[in-house]
Write an enzyme that holds these catalytic residues in place. Structure first.
Site, PDB file in Angstrom:
ATOM      1  N   TYR A   1     -20.844  75.265  52.118  1.00  0.00           N
ATOM      2  CA  TYR A   1     -21.175  73.879  52.432  1.00  0.00           C
ATOM      3  C   TYR A   1     -21.552  73.074  51.195  1.00  0.00           C
ATOM      4  O   TYR A   1     -22.568  72.372  51.194  1.00  0.00           O
ATOM      5  CB  TYR A   1     -22.327  73.820  53.455  1.00  0.00           C
ATOM      6  CG  TYR A   1     -21.904  74.273  54.827  1.00  0.00           C
ATOM      7  CD1 TYR A   1     -21.166  73.422  55.651  1.00  0.00           C
ATOM      8  CD2 TYR A   1     -22.208  75.548  55.297  1.00  0.00           C
ATOM      9  CE1 TYR A   1     -20.757  73.836  56.903  1.00  0.00           C
ATOM     10  CE2 TYR A   1     -21.797  75.964  56.556  1.00  0.00           C
ATOM     11  CZ  TYR A   1     -21.080  75.097  57.348  1.00  0.00           C
ATOM     12  OH  TYR A   1     -20.676  75.506  58.591  1.00  0.00           O
TER      13      TYR A   1
ATOM     14  N   TYR B   1     -27.256  76.871  66.177  1.00  0.00           N
ATOM     15  CA  TYR B   1     -26.247  77.239  65.183  1.00  0.00           C
ATOM     16  C   TYR B   1     -25.771  78.647  65.498  1.00  0.00           C
ATOM     17  O   TYR B   1     -26.584  79.569  65.601  1.00  0.00           O
ATOM     18  CB  TYR B   1     -26.816  77.181  63.757  1.00  0.00           C
ATOM     19  CG  TYR B   1     -25.802  77.668  62.742  1.00  0.00           C
ATOM     20  CD1 TYR B   1     -24.746  76.845  62.347  1.00  0.00           C
ATOM     21  CD2 TYR B   1     -25.863  78.966  62.232  1.00  0.00           C
ATOM     22  CE1 TYR B   1     -23.784  77.302  61.458  1.00  0.00           C
ATOM     23  CE2 TYR B   1     -24.907  79.424  61.329  1.00  0.00           C
ATOM     24  CZ  TYR B   1     -23.871  78.586  60.956  1.00  0.00           C
ATOM     25  OH  TYR B   1     -22.921  79.051  60.079  1.00  0.00           O
TER      26      TYR B   1
ATOM     27  N   ASP C   1     -28.236  84.978  70.900  1.00  0.00           N
ATOM     28  CA  ASP C   1     -27.792  85.145  69.516  1.00  0.00           C
ATOM     29  C   ASP C   1     -29.046  85.409  68.673  1.00  0.00           C
ATOM     30  O   ASP C   1     -29.793  84.490  68.351  1.00  0.00           O
ATOM     31  CB  ASP C   1     -27.059  83.876  69.064  1.00  0.00           C
ATOM     32  CG  ASP C   1     -26.651  83.931  67.601  1.00  0.00           C
ATOM     33  OD1 ASP C   1     -27.091  84.844  66.886  1.00  0.00           O
ATOM     34  OD2 ASP C   1     -25.884  83.036  67.183  1.00  0.00           O
TER      35      ASP C   1
ATOM     36  N   LYS D   1     -26.912  89.519  60.128  1.00  0.00           N
ATOM     37  CA  LYS D   1     -27.782  89.220  58.991  1.00  0.00           C
ATOM     38  C   LYS D   1     -28.590  90.431  58.477  1.00  0.00           C
ATOM     39  O   LYS D   1     -28.119  91.115  57.594  1.00  0.00           O
ATOM     40  CB  LYS D   1     -28.684  88.036  59.321  1.00  0.00           C
ATOM     41  CG  LYS D   1     -27.850  86.744  59.366  1.00  0.00           C
ATOM     42  CD  LYS D   1     -28.650  85.492  59.137  1.00  0.00           C
ATOM     43  CE  LYS D   1     -27.758  84.347  58.717  1.00  0.00           C
ATOM     44  NZ  LYS D   1     -27.406  83.400  59.767  1.00  0.00           N
TER      45      LYS D   1
HETATM   46  C1  LIG Z   1     -26.098  83.049  60.349  1.00  0.00           C
HETATM   47  C2  LIG Z   1     -25.955  82.936  61.813  1.00  0.00           C
HETATM   48  C3  LIG Z   1     -24.699  83.121  62.438  1.00  0.00           C
HETATM   49  C4  LIG Z   1     -23.440  83.377  61.662  1.00  0.00           C
HETATM   50  O1  LIG Z   1     -23.454  84.590  60.978  1.00  0.00           O
HETATM   51  P1  LIG Z   1     -22.457  84.793  59.726  1.00  0.00           P
HETATM   52  O2  LIG Z   1     -22.707  86.204  59.283  1.00  0.00           O
HETATM   53  O3  LIG Z   1     -22.822  83.770  58.705  1.00  0.00           O
HETATM   54  O4  LIG Z   1     -21.065  84.608  60.241  1.00  0.00           O
HETATM   55  C5  LIG Z   1     -24.657  83.034  63.815  1.00  0.00           C
HETATM   56  N1  LIG Z   1     -25.765  82.787  64.548  1.00  0.00           N
HETATM   57  C6  LIG Z   1     -26.979  82.622  63.985  1.00  0.00           C
HETATM   58  C7  LIG Z   1     -28.172  82.381  64.843  1.00  0.00           C
HETATM   59  C8  LIG Z   1     -27.108  82.673  62.596  1.00  0.00           C
HETATM   60  O5  LIG Z   1     -28.316  82.473  62.035  1.00  0.00           O
END
Ligand SMILES: *Cc1c(COP(=O)(O)O)cnc(C)c1O
Length: 433
Positions: A16, A147, A248, A277
């Site tokens: 970005y 996100y 998520d 992550k």
């Molecule tokens: C970082 C993140 C993603 C995306 O993960 P990437 O490994 O960057 O593709 C999806 N959902 C949440 C909540 C995130 O913090």
């Protein structure tokens, strides 16, 4: 060194960022513990954990050894019709770690990044309803400011207006969005907070496959903390209106918020869980999507027109990469061995004591702390190109966005290192006008 930076500016895209030389850029040579080492010789205390990931610190001897041992056996092998111990062990461990008194999930899909794990979760939900002969249940309902990643499916459930992808509106799959409850440091629950999502569910449930959201803490969408009661009421609505629930926890997972997983704190079990992550302690790109027995059986049934034959339609080349699985296994061991709960609690206690006083400052809107996350929300957006080099000058790595100056350090950070991060934030704010 300048030649290297020049070559970077000339040849490479960063996340970005445009390719202008105004963007701050620093050359990292190595890193260890909670410190990044610049090629210029300076050492920076890391406040970011490289975006939630590096929970045990950099260059960790045991994680290094796990990777090296696995390299000497096999770094990668296709996962179609082949399997290996690191994946088998990791699946068992993840299912155990994510139990909530009793096991919550029953099957693991190994993906190669967080965004892909979200794609897989969406696919699971859509295939589930397809197999129940309800293909019209194909949309997702999400909450604003969320996100979920940068691929097209994940983008379609990320905030449509304030998110990072608003220019793609009209190209993305159209999904439904509801308002999040009032968020903040100390929020009290009010029943009216559920009304937005409740009315979306009442109106659209027959076309919705699943609700997807980040539980308790929205990360990249604004570091917003909200009340667990919201999740409890959503769970009840999902049961009432026959919707799947996807959490998520790519950002919140593995202890960051003060509980191992946010769903355990809220005591709300989703049907599908996305992890990423911190899963490898930040060593490599890796992720997982976990599903409960209802979802597994539902997909396998395929009572529809038999198009999928009950097969989950996904399988990336680097699925269940043994190297990543081996490191992830060790990272989970370290969480237990290091007593993550105590580590995160200590960080939280220090953040509450040392960071919260900043809320008195006239330029600060709010300071909020949860687990090993500290957020200073300013009244105005910060001057990014000024503030990032300023932090580096002060010997810390903190990378704000918008109005948010936030830290989520590695769990192994020492109290004096954490104080240095907090003092640097105090310092830059005192220099703002
Ligand atoms: C970082 C993140 C993603 C995306 O993960 P990437 O490994 O960057 O593709 C999806 N959902 C949440 C909540 C995130 O913090």
């Amino acid at each position: 060194m300048n030649n290297l930076l020049d070559a970077d500016y000339q040849n490479i895209w960063h996340p970005y960022t445009n390719t202008s030389k105004d963007n701050p850029l620093f050359h990292i040579n190595s890193a260890s513990g909670a410190e990044l080492h610049l090629s210029s010789g300076e050492k920076l205390v890391d406040g970011m954990s490289s975006w939630w990931a590096v929970i045990h610190g950099y260059n960790h001897p045991e994680l290094n050894a796990a990777a090296k041992n696995q390299i000497d056996r096999v770094s990668h092998v296709m996962f179609g019709s082949l399997t290996h111990e690191p994946a088998i062990q990791l699946a068992e461990r993840l299912l155990k770690f994510t139990s909530n008194n009793k096991p919550t999930f029953d099957r693991v899909f190994f993906a190669d990044s967080g965004s892909v794990s979200v794609e897989v979760a969406i696919k699971m939900a859509i295939q589930y309803w397809f197999a129940q002969n309800k293909p019209q249940k194909s949309k997702l309902l999400s909450i604003r400011n969320g996100y979920h990643g940068d691929t097209f499916g994940a983008m379609s459930v990320t905030d449509p207006d304030n998110g990072m992808h608003s220019m793609f509106k009209g190209i993305l799959a159209e999904n439904y969005f509801a308002d999040i409850p009032v968020y903040g440091a100390n929020i009290e629950w009010k029943d009216e907070y559920i009304l937005s999502i409740q009315s979306a569910i009442e109106k659209h449930h027959s076309s919705i496959a699943a609700v997807i959201l980040e539980p308790l803490v929205q990360g990249a969408g604004g570091m917003k903390f909200y009340h667990p009661e919201y999740l409890r009421q959503i769970k009840a609505l999902c049961e009432q209106f026959d919707l799947l629930l996807i959490f998520d926890e790519i950002a919140t997972g593995f202890g960051r918020t003060g509980s191992l997983f946010a769903f355990q704190e809220a005591n709300v079990n989703p049907d599908i869980l996305c992890l990423g992550k911190a899963i490898t302690g930040g060593y490599m790109s890796f992720a997982a999507t976990l599903a409960n027995q209802k979802v597994v059986d539902g997909i396998h049934a395929d009572s529809g027109n038999g198009k999928t034959g009950g097969v989950l339609m996904h399988g990336p080349t680097f699925m269940a990469n043994p190297l990543a699985c081996a490191v992830a296994n060790k990272s989970l061991e370290l969480l237990e061995k290091n007593n993550w709960h105590h580590q995160v609690k200590s960080i939280e206690t220090q953040l509450l004591k040392e960071l919260i006083p900043l809320s008195e400052h006239s330029l600060v809107a709010e300071v909020r702390v949860k687990g090993a996350i500290g957020v200073v929300e300013m009244k105005q957006a910060v001057d990014f190109n000024w503030i990032v080099p300023k932090f580096v000058e002060l010997g810390v790595w903190i990378r704000p966005f918008g109005k948010l100056i936030y830290i989520m350090p590695p769990y192994i950070i020492k109290p004096e290192q954490l104080s240095k991060l907090i003092q640097a934030i105090q310092q830059v704010i005192s220099e703002m006008r």
